[in-house]
Design a protein around this motif. Structure first.
Motif, PDB file in Angstrom:
ATOM      1  N   THR A  75       9.804   4.587   2.462  1.00  0.00           N
ATOM      2  CA  THR A  75      10.807   4.366   2.925  1.00  0.00           C
ATOM      3  C   THR A  75      12.467   4.668   1.684  1.00  0.00           C
ATOM      4  OG1 THR A  75      10.473   4.200   5.018  1.00  0.00           O
ATOM      5  CG2 THR A  75      11.923   3.676   4.830  1.00  0.00           C
ATOM      6  N   LEU A  76      13.147   5.391   1.742  1.00  0.00           N
ATOM      7  CA  LEU A  76      14.477   4.625   0.939  1.00  0.00           C
ATOM      8  C   LEU A  76      15.232   4.413   1.954  1.00  0.00           C
ATOM      9  CD1 LEU A  76      15.478   4.412  -2.010  1.00  0.00           C
ATOM     10  CD2 LEU A  76      16.789   6.971  -1.486  1.00  0.00           C
ATOM     11  N   ILE A  77      15.650   2.668   1.167  1.00  0.00           N
ATOM     12  CA  ILE A  77      17.398   2.201   1.745  1.00  0.00           C
ATOM     13  C   ILE A  77      18.393   2.279   0.703  1.00  0.00           C
ATOM     14  CG2 ILE A  77      17.548   0.079   2.129  1.00  0.00           C
ATOM     15  CD1 ILE A  77      15.748   0.415   3.958  1.00  0.00           C
ATOM     16  N   SER A 121       9.751   1.459  10.079  1.00  0.00           N
ATOM     17  CA  SER A 121       9.195   2.249   9.448  1.00  0.00           C
ATOM     18  C   SER A 121       7.627   1.881   8.551  1.00  0.00           C
ATOM     19  CB  SER A 121       9.651   2.456   8.127  1.00  0.00           C
ATOM     20  OG  SER A 121      10.517   1.550   7.177  1.00  0.00           O
ATOM     21  N   THR A 122       7.944   0.025   8.506  1.00  0.00           N
ATOM     22  CA  THR A 122       6.664  -0.321   8.259  1.00  0.00           C
ATOM     23  C   THR A 122       5.500  -0.276   9.568  1.00  0.00           C
ATOM     24  OG1 THR A 122       7.384  -1.488   6.470  1.00  0.00           O
ATOM     25  CG2 THR A 122       5.242  -2.203   7.113  1.00  0.00           C
ATOM     26  N   SER A 142       5.235   3.591   3.342  1.00  0.00           N
ATOM     27  CA  SER A 142       3.836   2.614   1.848  1.00  0.00           C
ATOM     28  C   SER A 142       4.409   1.512   1.439  1.00  0.00           C
ATOM     29  CB  SER A 142       2.530   4.112   1.161  1.00  0.00           C
ATOM     30  OG  SER A 142       2.520   4.561   1.927  1.00  0.00           O
ATOM     31  N   ALA A 143       5.945   2.181   1.013  1.00  0.00           N
ATOM     32  CA  ALA A 143       6.273   1.075   0.255  1.00  0.00           C
ATOM     33  C   ALA A 143       8.207   1.044   0.679  1.00  0.00           C
ATOM     34  CB  ALA A 143       6.239   1.348  -1.211  1.00  0.00           C
ATOM     35  N   ILE A 181       4.313  -4.895   2.231  1.00  0.00           N
ATOM     36  CA  ILE A 181       4.760  -4.284   1.627  1.00  0.00           C
ATOM     37  C   ILE A 181       5.224  -3.729   0.156  1.00  0.00           C
ATOM     38  CG2 ILE A 181       3.738  -2.639   3.240  1.00  0.00           C
ATOM     39  CD1 ILE A 181       6.411  -1.131   3.634  1.00  0.00           C
ATOM     40  N   PRO A 182       5.144  -3.347  -0.919  1.00  0.00           N
ATOM     41  CA  PRO A 182       5.777  -3.237  -1.632  1.00  0.00           C
ATOM     42  C   PRO A 182       6.954  -2.633  -1.950  1.00  0.00           C
ATOM     43  CG  PRO A 182       3.889  -2.050  -2.151  1.00  0.00           C
ATOM     44  CD  PRO A 182       3.623  -2.247  -1.175  1.00  0.00           C
TER      45      PRO A 182
END
Ligand code: 1GP
Length: 230
Positions: free
Chosen positions: A2-4, A21-22, A27-28, A55-56
């Motif tokens: 997921t891009l923030i 989203s998690t 995944s990250a 998550i990372p």
């Protein structure tokens, strides 16, 4: 993943998005945008994300201003089809000492802008590879691999009308052994399924997570990826 985009959210909104989203299976979390954001705002967004999920968190910087000490890792990337040496190696030289000082894990990545290219293409002074030239995207990708990069990102541009075509992903995968990341304009389960079926190892979604039904959308895209990989 997921891009923030830190320009578009408050720390509270970022925290809500990553929570959704998690739980939907991402995944990250990647953090970055194409234009400018203040250092303190970037730091605050990442701190809020880190407080919310385990998550990372991976920085996705457009410039040295996209580096924060609070993330876990950074895509240490070079825009392989930029016409400006700054985006090929200049920003990396300026940023490398900070990455070391902050103890961020650098993950080397070749970044190739394709299709319309969007804001990233303009800001990065790229010559985007047209969607109907998959062999050219593959040549860029292979050059990235031969230069020692560990990942290759095919970027259709945030909010792209059409995501990277499966034929292009397939051509790139046929050439390279490194994992291929695909992003730009992926909004539906079918698009996630098509990209994963063509061989994408990582799918990045940004715009889709900003709407009210973000959780459902991400679950659907992940469902598409799982069908492709099952
Ligand atoms: C942009 O590839 C990413 O850098 C994600 O694109 O915002 O269109 O999902 P979207």
């Amino acid at each position: 993943m997921t891009l923030i985009d830190p320009e578009k959210v408050t720390p509270q909104q970022a925290s809500k998005i990553v929570e959704n989203s998690t739980s939907s299976g991402t995944s990250a979390i990647m953090i970055g945008g194409s234009t400018f954001v203040s250092q303190s705002h970037l730091d605050n967004v990442i701190k809020a994300i880190k407080r919310t999920v385990k998550i990372p968190t991976i920085l996705f910087p457009n410039n040295i201003t996209g580096i924060s000490r609070h993330a876990d890792a950074i895509w240490f990337m070079s825009l392989l089809n930029s016409t400006d040496p700054y985006f090929l190696i200049g920003a990396q030289v300026l940023g490398a000492p900070l990455v070391k000082k902050y103890g961020l894990e650098p993950i080397s990545m070749g970044y190739v802008i394709v299709g319309e290219g969007g804001t990233a293409g303009i800001v990065g002074k790229a010559i985007p590879v047209p969607y109907d030239k998959p062999e050219l995207a593959a040549a860029h990708a292979l050059a990235g691999q031969y230069l020692g990069m560990h990942f290759l990102y095919l970027e259709g541009g945030s909010g792209a009308k059409n995501p990277v075509p499966p034929e292009m992903i397939h051509a790139v995968k046929h050439y390279v052994d490194i994992p291929v990341i695909v992003g730009g304009g992926i909004r539906t389960k079918e698009q996630g399924l098509a990209a994963a079926s063509a061989g994408a190892d990582v799918i990045v979604t940004g715009n889709v997570i900003e709407g009210a039904d973000a959780g459902r959308k991400i679950s659907e895209i992940i469902e598409g990826i799982k069908i492709a990989t099952s």
